[in-house]
Scaffold this motif. Structure first.
Motif, PDB file in Angstrom:
ATOM      1  N   PHE A   1      37.563  41.877  58.875  1.00  0.00           N
ATOM      2  CA  PHE A   1      36.370  41.261  59.269  1.00  0.00           C
ATOM      3  C   PHE A   1      36.712  39.647  59.909  1.00  0.00           C
ATOM      4  O   PHE A   1      36.310  39.370  60.741  1.00  0.00           O
ATOM      5  CB  PHE A   1      35.600  41.414  57.992  1.00  0.00           C
ATOM      6  CG  PHE A   1      34.245  40.612  58.177  1.00  0.00           C
ATOM      7  CD1 PHE A   1      33.153  41.163  58.863  1.00  0.00           C
ATOM      8  CD2 PHE A   1      34.154  39.368  57.342  1.00  0.00           C
ATOM      9  CE1 PHE A   1      32.181  40.489  59.183  1.00  0.00           C
ATOM     10  CE2 PHE A   1      32.900  38.728  57.498  1.00  0.00           C
ATOM     11  CZ  PHE A   1      31.658  39.160  58.335  1.00  0.00           C
ATOM     12  N   ALA A   2      37.377  39.032  58.867  1.00  0.00           N
ATOM     13  CA  ALA A   2      37.675  37.693  59.116  1.00  0.00           C
ATOM     14  C   ALA A   2      38.880  37.695  60.354  1.00  0.00           C
ATOM     15  O   ALA A   2      38.436  36.622  61.218  1.00  0.00           O
ATOM     16  CB  ALA A   2      38.261  36.948  58.228  1.00  0.00           C
ATOM     17  N   GLY A   3      39.508  38.531  60.474  1.00  0.00           N
ATOM     18  CA  GLY A   3      40.543  38.418  61.487  1.00  0.00           C
ATOM     19  C   GLY A   3      40.004  38.777  62.763  1.00  0.00           C
ATOM     20  O   GLY A   3      40.233  38.013  63.622  1.00  0.00           O
TER      21      GLY A   3
ATOM     22  N   VAL B   1      47.005  32.377  63.149  1.00  0.00           N
ATOM     23  CA  VAL B   1      45.954  32.219  61.907  1.00  0.00           C
ATOM     24  C   VAL B   1      45.947  33.310  61.165  1.00  0.00           C
ATOM     25  O   VAL B   1      46.249  34.712  61.398  1.00  0.00           O
ATOM     26  CB  VAL B   1      44.409  32.252  62.549  1.00  0.00           C
ATOM     27  CG1 VAL B   1      43.609  32.290  61.319  1.00  0.00           C
ATOM     28  CG2 VAL B   1      44.329  31.082  63.413  1.00  0.00           C
ATOM     29  N   ASP B   2      46.408  33.178  59.576  1.00  0.00           N
ATOM     30  CA  ASP B   2      46.420  34.160  58.754  1.00  0.00           C
ATOM     31  C   ASP B   2      45.125  34.452  58.069  1.00  0.00           C
ATOM     32  O   ASP B   2      44.261  34.102  57.501  1.00  0.00           O
ATOM     33  CB  ASP B   2      47.359  33.653  57.514  1.00  0.00           C
ATOM     34  CG  ASP B   2      47.433  34.516  56.411  1.00  0.00           C
ATOM     35  OD1 ASP B   2      47.118  35.713  56.617  1.00  0.00           O
ATOM     36  OD2 ASP B   2      48.021  34.206  55.407  1.00  0.00           O
ATOM     37  N   ALA B   3      44.788  35.871  58.332  1.00  0.00           N
ATOM     38  CA  ALA B   3      43.613  36.351  57.948  1.00  0.00           C
ATOM     39  C   ALA B   3      43.919  37.837  57.299  1.00  0.00           C
ATOM     40  O   ALA B   3      42.998  38.810  57.409  1.00  0.00           O
ATOM     41  CB  ALA B   3      42.618  36.646  59.001  1.00  0.00           C
ATOM     42  N   THR B   4      44.953  37.693  56.415  1.00  0.00           N
ATOM     43  CA  THR B   4      45.511  38.984  55.902  1.00  0.00           C
ATOM     44  C   THR B   4      44.740  39.165  54.492  1.00  0.00           C
ATOM     45  O   THR B   4      45.247  40.136  53.946  1.00  0.00           O
ATOM     46  CB  THR B   4      47.044  38.858  55.591  1.00  0.00           C
ATOM     47  OG1 THR B   4      47.462  37.547  54.983  1.00  0.00           O
ATOM     48  CG2 THR B   4      47.547  38.806  56.972  1.00  0.00           C
ATOM     49  N   GLY B   5      43.898  38.322  54.184  1.00  0.00           N
ATOM     50  CA  GLY B   5      42.960  38.792  52.944  1.00  0.00           C
ATOM     51  C   GLY B   5      43.805  38.595  51.544  1.00  0.00           C
ATOM     52  O   GLY B   5      44.550  37.379  51.524  1.00  0.00           O
ATOM     53  N   ARG B   6      43.318  39.106  50.611  1.00  0.00           N
ATOM     54  CA  ARG B   6      43.827  38.811  49.076  1.00  0.00           C
ATOM     55  C   ARG B   6      45.116  38.862  49.082  1.00  0.00           C
ATOM     56  O   ARG B   6      45.667  38.258  48.132  1.00  0.00           O
ATOM     57  CB  ARG B   6      43.054  39.573  48.104  1.00  0.00           C
ATOM     58  CG  ARG B   6      41.443  39.488  48.116  1.00  0.00           C
ATOM     59  CD  ARG B   6      40.820  40.232  47.240  1.00  0.00           C
ATOM     60  NE  ARG B   6      39.405  40.340  47.488  1.00  0.00           N
ATOM     61  CZ  ARG B   6      38.471  40.382  46.736  1.00  0.00           C
ATOM     62  NH1 ARG B   6      38.809  40.901  45.435  1.00  0.00           N
ATOM     63  NH2 ARG B   6      37.154  40.327  47.023  1.00  0.00           N
ATOM     64  N   GLY B   7      45.921  39.564  49.844  1.00  0.00           N
ATOM     65  CA  GLY B   7      47.368  39.851  49.641  1.00  0.00           C
ATOM     66  C   GLY B   7      48.266  38.743  50.430  1.00  0.00           C
ATOM     67  O   GLY B   7      49.344  39.066  50.625  1.00  0.00           O
TER      68      GLY B   7
ATOM     69  N   VAL C   1      47.830  34.096  67.892  1.00  0.00           N
ATOM     70  CA  VAL C   1      48.077  35.470  66.955  1.00  0.00           C
ATOM     71  C   VAL C   1      47.328  35.297  65.680  1.00  0.00           C
ATOM     72  O   VAL C   1      47.212  34.233  65.107  1.00  0.00           O
ATOM     73  CB  VAL C   1      49.641  35.461  66.726  1.00  0.00           C
ATOM     74  CG1 VAL C   1      49.758  36.691  65.689  1.00  0.00           C
ATOM     75  CG2 VAL C   1      50.576  35.608  67.946  1.00  0.00           C
ATOM     76  N   VAL C   2      46.675  36.136  65.625  1.00  0.00           N
ATOM     77  CA  VAL C   2      45.684  36.322  64.429  1.00  0.00           C
ATOM     78  C   VAL C   2      46.338  37.367  63.348  1.00  0.00           C
ATOM     79  O   VAL C   2      46.647  38.408  63.886  1.00  0.00           O
ATOM     80  CB  VAL C   2      44.559  36.812  64.930  1.00  0.00           C
ATOM     81  CG1 VAL C   2      43.642  37.100  63.164  1.00  0.00           C
ATOM     82  CG2 VAL C   2      43.902  35.749  65.492  1.00  0.00           C
TER      83      VAL C   2
END
Length: 493
Positions: free
Chosen positions: A29-31, A185-191, A23-24
């Motif tokens: 972009f990163a996700g 994988v956490d790709a949720t950004g600055r928040g 699960v992403v």
């Protein structure tokens, strides 16, 4: 769990892959890059995002910074090419602008205009919406990848030793749902709320580094006149240590448009409307951007953004790290966007994740801890470059320059002064400029500064420099693209 959400878990590894489901969190972009990597190892990759993503290169609510200029440095383009072969061909086909550096850049700094000698590195200019769309279209073409929009994560399932899934809520699961996964994988950004989620599993607090020079920027999307087609990128700025920083940049993007961005550090008021925007551009150290802007047609309103602090979460220092969970992209580290490193660092971090999984296997105990250390290593260069400058702006928060920092800043200034004398003949100044360009595009390691030309410039005081030419180094074609204003080749008073 409903049958639809668990269909991949039922398949097991019937595709010859090590993981049943990954699960992403985050479809940015990163996700999406992460999903492309995990699709090589998992029978099913579920990507969740709170936004409903547009069917094309359009803006989405969860990415306010997409309205502003973005650079993909040479290092980032190479990472993307390794992750998604043929990606740079897709950029060219979509109309992205490849900038040969320093030749395709008119850059004014404390020591005058940057010489436009042969290419030392390069970068790509395009809108963030287009970049994300190209990545998303490529990744979602893989049948192993499934997007769940309108959904957000509320926490992790499992314990301090292993994450076994994620708690979700949204359109698909309004009452909440636990989605089992072999890897999250956490790709949720600055928040990202990963530190809070890890604490909820009983893990220690995650250390965080933060340096904030208070940068705010404002951007206007414009259509330049036809005569300015192919005009180079422009950068005009004051340096740290000379009071609040002020800068202006022109990013040429797809469709023949420009993103014009004006910025200022703490103590500077940024424009909120078009008249203020033009006045701010006119007050920069040279009128080139203001003159060009006066001939452009606005395509949008002025948009401001201020979440620009350098911030890095030190997951690599965690003595305990759960199997089955990793963090990438801006959720790990992000630096002042003025330096243009964010996309390249994020792509490099996902490439580090890919190589770690290939080397050790996705189901080996401790592999996610290895991933965090590898991702952290990829943040070091950009972090050092950004913070080494940001700490010298007035009223910086989070760090203050030491004597060693002040000495390093003086040495860096000496190198920049030497680079400003490059003339394309292959001498020391050319070598120094090429090295600085490659460092700035993350294509060179700081050890490159140990080369003889650089050491000579550092160890021996330079001879007094001639007064910099106030006129930008324009070609005749570029000169003809300027409005017929009497002040465009003279420094601003």
């Amino acid at each position: 769990m409903d049958s639809r959400s668990d269909r991949g878990m039922d398949r097991g590894t019937d595709r010859g892959k090590d993981l049943r489901r990954a699960v992403v969190l985050g479809a940015g972009f990163a996700g999406m890059l992460t999903a492309s990597v995990l699709a090589r190892h998992a029978a099913e990759v579920v990507v969740v995002d709170r936004d409903r993503l547009p069917a094309g290169p359009l803006a989405r609510p969860g990415l306010p910074q997409a309205h502003h200029g973005h650079l993909l440095m040479a290092s980032g383009a190479e990472s993307l090419e390794a992750l998604l072969p043929g990606f740079t061909d897709s950029l060219t086909a979509a109309g992205a602008r490849r900038l040969a550096l320093p030749g395709d850049l008119l850059s004014l700094g404390p020591h005058g205009w940057l010489p436009r000698i042969r290419e030392a590195s390069h970068g790509w200019c395009l809108s963030r919406d287009l970049l994300d769309w190209i990545v998303r279209e490529r990744v979602l073409a893989d049948p192993a990848v499934r997007l769940e929009p309108g959904v957000h994560a509320e926490g992790l399932c499992g314990d301090a030793r292993r994450v076994t899934g994620v708690r979700l809520r949204g359109d698909e699961w309004p009452d909440g749902h636990e989605l089992a996964a072999d890897l999250v994988v956490d790709a949720t950004g600055r928040g990202s709320r990963a530190p809070r989620w890890l604490a909820g599993l009983g893990l220690p607090e995650v250390a965080e580094e933060r340096v904030d020079c208070g940068l705010v920027y404002a951007t206007l999307l414009v259509r330049p006149p036809d005569r300015a087609a192919g005009f180079p990128s422009v950068s005009i700025q004051t340096g740290p240590g000379a009071g609040p920083g002020r800068a202006g940049v022109i990013f040429p993007i797809e469709g023949g448009r420009w993103l014009v961005t004006l910025s200022g550090t703490r103590g500077v008021e940024l424009p909120r409307d078009e008249p203020e925007f033009h006045a701010y551009a006119r007050a920069l150290p040279h009128p080139l951007i203001a003159d060009l802007l006066s001939a452009c047609r606005p395509l949008d309103r002025v948009r401001r953004y201020g979440n620009t602090a350098d911030r890095r979460r030190r997951y690599d220092r965690c003595r305990r790290w759960p199997d089955g969970f990793a963090v990438v992209g801006d959720a790990v580290a992000h630096t002042n966007p003025a330096y243009g490193h964010g996309l390249s660092v994020a792509a490099g971090g996902v490439l580090a994740l890919a190589r770690t999984l290939e080397r050790h296997g996705p189901d080996r105990a401790g592999v996610t801890g290895d991933i965090q250390r590898a991702v952290h290593r990829g943040t070091r260069a950009a972090w050092s470059l950004a913070t080494a400058q940001d700490i010298h702006y007035p009223d910086v928060v989070g760090a203050h320059p030491t004597r060693a920092d002040t000495l390093r800043a003086r040495l860096a200034d000496r190198l920049q002064a030497a680079a400003a004398r490059a003339d394309g003949t292959g001498g020391d100044a050319d070598a120094i400029l090429a090295t600085l360009i490659r460092l700035g595009t993350l294509k060179a390691h700081p050890t490159a500064l140990a080369r003889p030309a650089t050491l000579r410039a550092l160890l021996h005081p330079p001879t007094p420099a001639p007064t910099p030419d106030p006129a930008p180094p324009l070609t005749p074609t570029e000169q003809s693209a300027l409005p017929q204003a009497p002040h465009h080749t003279s420094p601003h008073p």
